[in-house]
Design a protein around this motif. Structure first.
Motif, PDB file in Angstrom:
ATOM      1  N   ASP A 157       0.848  -1.193   0.000  1.00  0.00           N
ATOM      2  CA  ASP A 157       0.000   0.000   0.000  1.00  0.00           C
ATOM      3  C   ASP A 157       0.877   1.234   0.000  1.00  0.00           C
ATOM      4  N   GLU A 158       1.032   1.838  -1.166  1.00  0.00           N
ATOM      5  CA  GLU A 158       1.850   3.045  -1.276  1.00  0.00           C
ATOM      6  C   GLU A 158       1.110   4.248  -0.698  1.00  0.00           C
ATOM      7  N   GLY A 159      -0.208   4.130  -0.563  1.00  0.00           N
ATOM      8  CA  GLY A 159      -1.006   5.163   0.099  1.00  0.00           C
ATOM      9  C   GLY A 159      -0.954   6.529  -0.547  1.00  0.00           C
ATOM     10  N   GLY A 160      -0.651   6.577  -1.826  1.00  0.00           N
ATOM     11  CA  GLY A 160      -0.647   7.859  -2.516  1.00  0.00           C
ATOM     12  C   GLY A 160       0.587   8.706  -2.262  1.00  0.00           C
ATOM     13  N   VAL A 161       1.628   8.133  -1.656  1.00  0.00           N
ATOM     14  CA  VAL A 161       2.827   8.930  -1.384  1.00  0.00           C
ATOM     15  C   VAL A 161       3.832   8.878  -2.525  1.00  0.00           C
ATOM     16  N   VAL A 162       3.608   8.028  -3.519  1.00  0.00           N
ATOM     17  CA  VAL A 162       4.491   7.977  -4.687  1.00  0.00           C
ATOM     18  C   VAL A 162       3.843   8.825  -5.777  1.00  0.00           C
ATOM     19  N   VAL A 163       4.450   9.971  -6.035  1.00  0.00           N
ATOM     20  CA  VAL A 163       3.904  10.940  -6.984  1.00  0.00           C
ATOM     21  C   VAL A 163       4.857  11.051  -8.165  1.00  0.00           C
ATOM     22  N   LEU A 164       4.325  10.842  -9.363  1.00  0.00           N
ATOM     23  CA  LEU A 164       5.130  10.908 -10.581  1.00  0.00           C
ATOM     24  C   LEU A 164       4.799  12.177 -11.355  1.00  0.00           C
ATOM     25  N   THR A 165       5.727  13.098 -11.380  1.00  0.00           N
ATOM     26  CA  THR A 165       5.566  14.290 -12.191  1.00  0.00           C
ATOM     27  C   THR A 165       5.991  13.943 -13.616  1.00  0.00           C
ATOM     28  N   PRO A 166       5.710  14.799 -14.590  1.00  0.00           N
ATOM     29  CA  PRO A 166       6.129  14.492 -15.958  1.00  0.00           C
ATOM     30  C   PRO A 166       7.624  14.186 -16.020  1.00  0.00           C
ATOM     31  N   GLY A 167       7.946  13.108 -16.742  1.00  0.00           N
ATOM     32  CA  GLY A 167       9.324  12.697 -16.900  1.00  0.00           C
ATOM     33  C   GLY A 167       9.787  11.671 -15.884  1.00  0.00           C
ATOM     34  N   GLN A 168       8.886  11.166 -15.046  1.00  0.00           N
ATOM     35  CA  GLN A 168       9.253  10.155 -14.053  1.00  0.00           C
ATOM     36  C   GLN A 168       8.519   8.854 -14.306  1.00  0.00           C
ATOM     37  N   GLY A 169       9.097   7.764 -13.812  1.00  0.00           N
ATOM     38  CA  GLY A 169       8.490   6.453 -13.947  1.00  0.00           C
ATOM     39  C   GLY A 169       8.523   5.702 -12.630  1.00  0.00           C
TER      40      GLY A 169
END
Length: 191
Positions: A157-169
Motif C-alpha cells: 500500500d503506497e497510500g498515494g505517497v508515490v507521486v510521478l511528475t512528468p518525466g518520471q516512472g
C-alpha cells in the motif's frame, strides 16, 4: 443567525435541515475513490503478457508506469499487488523515464477502474515479455522499498505517497525463480 467566513467577501455558511452547520470535507484516503468516480484511475497488470510470468533467478523490472516528459498530468501510485508462487525479493523504484525504448516489454494502455472506460490513461505502461531477465532500457532510479514476499498475494500500500511528475516512472522488480503476477493501481492527481 448568519455565520460569515471572515474574509469580507460576503461568503456565509449554510445550515442543514437539522440546523447543523453544513460542511464539505476532503481527505487523502478518499482520493482513489474520488479519482475513480471522476474517471481518473487505472490499473496496470502483467496479464497483458500472460496469466502468470515465469520470473528468473536473476530477476529484473517486471512492470513499469511512465509519465512522459510531454505530459501535463501528475500521477499518484496508490497500491501494488503482487502474487508469487515462491519466495521472492520485491523492489519498487521511482526513476527518470526509460533510457531508451523499453526492451523485452509489451506496451499497452492501462485498464480503467470504472465502467465505460472512455478516458485514456496519461501514462505509458510496460510489462515484461518474459524475454531476458526483465525490462531493459529502464533507469535504475531511487529505490523506495524492498521486501521479501512469501508465497501468496501481498499488497504494497503506497497510500498515494508515490507521486510521478512528468518525466518520471515507477517500476516493480522481482527476483527468484517462480511464477508471479503484478497489479499497479494509480490515478491522476486532483484537478
Amino acid at each position: 443567525m448568519q455565520i460569515n467566513d471572515g474574509t469580507g467577501n460576503g461568503y456565509s455558511a449554510s445550515v442543514t435541515s437539522k440546523n447543523r452547520l453544513s460542511v464539505e470535507a476532503s481527505s487523502q484516503a478518499d482520493a482513489p475513490s474520488r479519482a475513480a468516480a471522476e474517471k481518473r484511475a487505472w490499473m496496470v497488470n502483467t496479464g497483458t503478457t500472460a496469466d502468470t510470468l515465469t520470473i528468473t533467478s536473476t530477476g529484473g523490472v517486471i512492470a513499469a508506469v511512465e509519465n512522459p516528459s510531454t505530459s501535463t498530468k501528475t500521477v499518484v501510485i496508490e497500491r501494488v499487488q503482487v502474487s508469487v508462487s515462491a519466495t521472492m525479493t520485491y523492489k519498487s523504484a521511482v526513476a527518470s523515464i526509460a533510457t531508451g525504448t523499453p526492451g523485452n516489454a509489451n506496451t499497452f494502455t492501462a485498464v480503467p477502474t470504472y465502467s465505460g472506460g472512455d478516458v485514456s490513461s496519461p501514462v505509458s505502461c510496460y510489462t515484461w515479455d518474459e524475454g531476458s531477465d526483465g525490462i531493459t532500457n529502464w533507469g535504475t532510479g531511487t529505490e523506495l522499498s524492498t521486501a521479501l514476499l512469501a508465497v501468496g498475494t501481498t499488497v504494497m500500500d503506497e497510500g498515494g505517497v508515490v507521486v510521478l511528475t512528468p518525466g518520471q516512472g515507477f517500476s516493480v522488480a522481482l527476483k527468484a525463480a517462480g511464477e508471479a503476477t503484478i497489479n499497479i493501481l494509480f490515478y491522476e492527481a486532483g484537478l
